[in-house]
Design a protein around this motif. Structure first.
Motif, PDB file in Angstrom:
ATOM      1  N   VAL A  55       0.827  -1.206   0.000  1.00 30.45           N
ATOM      2  CA  VAL A  55       0.000   0.000   0.000  1.00 30.45           C
ATOM      3  C   VAL A  55       0.862   1.257   0.000  1.00 30.45           C
ATOM      4  O   VAL A  55       0.600   2.222  -0.729  1.00 30.45           O
ATOM      5  N   ASP A  56       1.912   1.257   0.807  1.00 34.37           N
ATOM      6  CA  ASP A  56       2.757   2.440   0.938  1.00 34.37           C
ATOM      7  C   ASP A  56       3.511   2.774  -0.342  1.00 34.37           C
ATOM      8  O   ASP A  56       3.776   3.943  -0.629  1.00 34.37           O
ATOM      9  N   ILE A  60      -1.699   2.216  -7.461  1.00 33.85           N
ATOM     10  CA  ILE A  60      -2.846   1.396  -7.839  1.00 33.85           C
ATOM     11  C   ILE A  60      -2.749   0.084  -7.072  1.00 33.85           C
ATOM     12  O   ILE A  60      -1.711  -0.591  -7.124  1.00 33.85           O
ATOM     13  N   ILE A  61      -3.804  -0.285  -6.365  1.00 33.42           N
ATOM     14  CA  ILE A  61      -3.780  -1.479  -5.521  1.00 33.42           C
ATOM     15  C   ILE A  61      -4.852  -2.462  -5.987  1.00 33.42           C
ATOM     16  O   ILE A  61      -6.031  -2.116  -6.053  1.00 33.42           O
ATOM     17  N   ASP A  82      -5.356   9.348  -2.659  1.00 32.15           N
ATOM     18  CA  ASP A  82      -5.042   9.461  -4.088  1.00 32.15           C
ATOM     19  C   ASP A  82      -4.882   8.105  -4.779  1.00 32.15           C
ATOM     20  O   ASP A  82      -4.559   8.047  -5.965  1.00 32.15           O
ATOM     21  N   GLN A  83      -5.135   7.020  -4.081  1.00 28.98           N
ATOM     22  CA  GLN A  83      -4.918   5.693  -4.656  1.00 28.98           C
ATOM     23  C   GLN A  83      -6.144   5.180  -5.406  1.00 28.98           C
ATOM     24  O   GLN A  83      -7.288   5.495  -5.064  1.00 28.98           O
ATOM     25  N   VAL A 102     -10.914   3.388   3.128  1.00 30.10           N
ATOM     26  CA  VAL A 102     -10.925   4.819   3.447  1.00 30.10           C
ATOM     27  C   VAL A 102      -9.498   5.288   3.742  1.00 30.10           C
ATOM     28  O   VAL A 102      -8.734   4.575   4.422  1.00 30.10           O
ATOM     29  N   PRO A 103      -9.074   6.460   3.212  1.00 29.97           N
ATOM     30  CA  PRO A 103      -9.842   7.494   2.516  1.00 29.97           C
ATOM     31  C   PRO A 103      -9.870   7.359   0.986  1.00 29.97           C
ATOM     32  O   PRO A 103     -10.343   8.276   0.316  1.00 29.97           O
ATOM     33  N   ALA A 104      -9.355   6.258   0.425  1.00 29.57           N
ATOM     34  CA  ALA A 104      -9.414   6.065  -1.019  1.00 29.57           C
ATOM     35  C   ALA A 104     -10.870   5.957  -1.465  1.00 29.57           C
ATOM     36  O   ALA A 104     -11.680   5.306  -0.804  1.00 29.57           O
ATOM     37  N   THR A 105     -11.191   6.600  -2.582  1.00 26.05           N
ATOM     38  CA  THR A 105     -12.569   6.587  -3.089  1.00 26.05           C
ATOM     39  C   THR A 105     -12.659   6.106  -4.532  1.00 26.05           C
ATOM     40  O   THR A 105     -13.763   5.865  -5.029  1.00 26.05           O
TER      41      THR A 105
END
Length: 251
Positions: A55-56, A60-61, A82-83, A102-105
């Motif tokens: 993640v770090d 793109i995950i 921002d991911q 969260v907080p990725a949307t």
């Protein structure tokens, strides 16, 4: 090129990693699935990290976890706003995914199959197609879905592969017993179906029915098979199990 990470490194993730690495992307895979991760590191230069390390280090995950464990794996992780998150899991809804990352949307759901790395794999996408199209097309066509419920229907339809393979196996077993050559029978049936389907147009214009009609003309062996399957009402069985699978995913 993008920095792309995979949480869950198994048979679903591996072909995507190989494809993306061949396109020049920097790929990091999680330690979860150690043997596959080690193979990808050796074969395509993928980096290996902890789940949080993935993640770090990535923008793109991909979430490639079993439905039974996805929540306990993702909930402790700290994502960034921002991911982009792409789920290939058949269980969680968009709302559940949103809560976990969260907080990725920016979240999408899709259904990859192993042959994606060679191209030609259709990728249903919800709620938008751009993240998948940017990574996998034009080699793999992306289908943008209108409603979230449709992703469950496509997951159910993807299970048709097992029914086709079951018919092929049963036919190959019969041919092998008849000829005393099970290896040759298996090769023949697999090559027969793969070769024929290669030439069926994939343009959404009813080509499956056209191809079957061309084969199963009156008084042919192929028509006899179709008649027998219709008499046994195999369509009702297929429709019933697909409906059950769709409801299971939605549930």
């Amino acid at each position: 090129m993008s920095r792309i990470g995979f949480i869950g490194t198994g048979h679903i993730a591996a072909p995507m990693v190989r494809f993306l690495a061949s396109q020049g992307h920097e790929v990091t895979v999680s330690e979860r699935g150690a043997d596959v991760a080690a193979d990808l590191a050796a074969s395509v230069g993928a980096k290996i990290a902890s789940n949080q390390g993935v993640v770090d280090s990535c923008d793109i995950i991909f979430l490639c976890l079993r439905p039974a464990v996805w929540e306990e794996v993702t909930t402790p992780l700290t994502f960034r706003a921002d991911q982009q998150i792409i789920s290939v899991m058949s269980g969680p809804s968009l709302a559940e995914l949103s809560s976990a990352v969260v907080p990725a949307t920016d979240i999408s759901i899709t259904i990859p199959i192993g042959f994606l790395e060679r191209g030609g794999c259709p990728l249903p996408a919800f709620p938008k197609s751009e993240p998948l199209a940017n990574l996998f097309s034009p080699e793999n066509p992306v289908i943008e879905l209108r409603e979230e419920s449709q992703i469950a229907d496509y997951f159910a339809a993807s299970a048709l592969l097992s029914s086709v393979l079951t018919i092929m196996k049963d036919g190959a077993d019969w041919l092998g017993a008849q000829t005393g050559n099970p290896v040759g029978a298996d090769t023949y049936v697999a090559s027969l179906v793969a070769g024929f389907m290669r030439d069926v147009p994939k343009d959404g214009q009813g080509r499956i029915l056209d191809a079957r009609s061309a084969l199963a003309s009156p008084n042919t062996l192929n028509r006899a098979v179709v008649d027998a399957m219709e008499a046994a009402d195999t369509k009702a069985t297929i429709v019933q199990i697909m409906q059950i699978l769709s409801e299971r995913v939605k549930g």
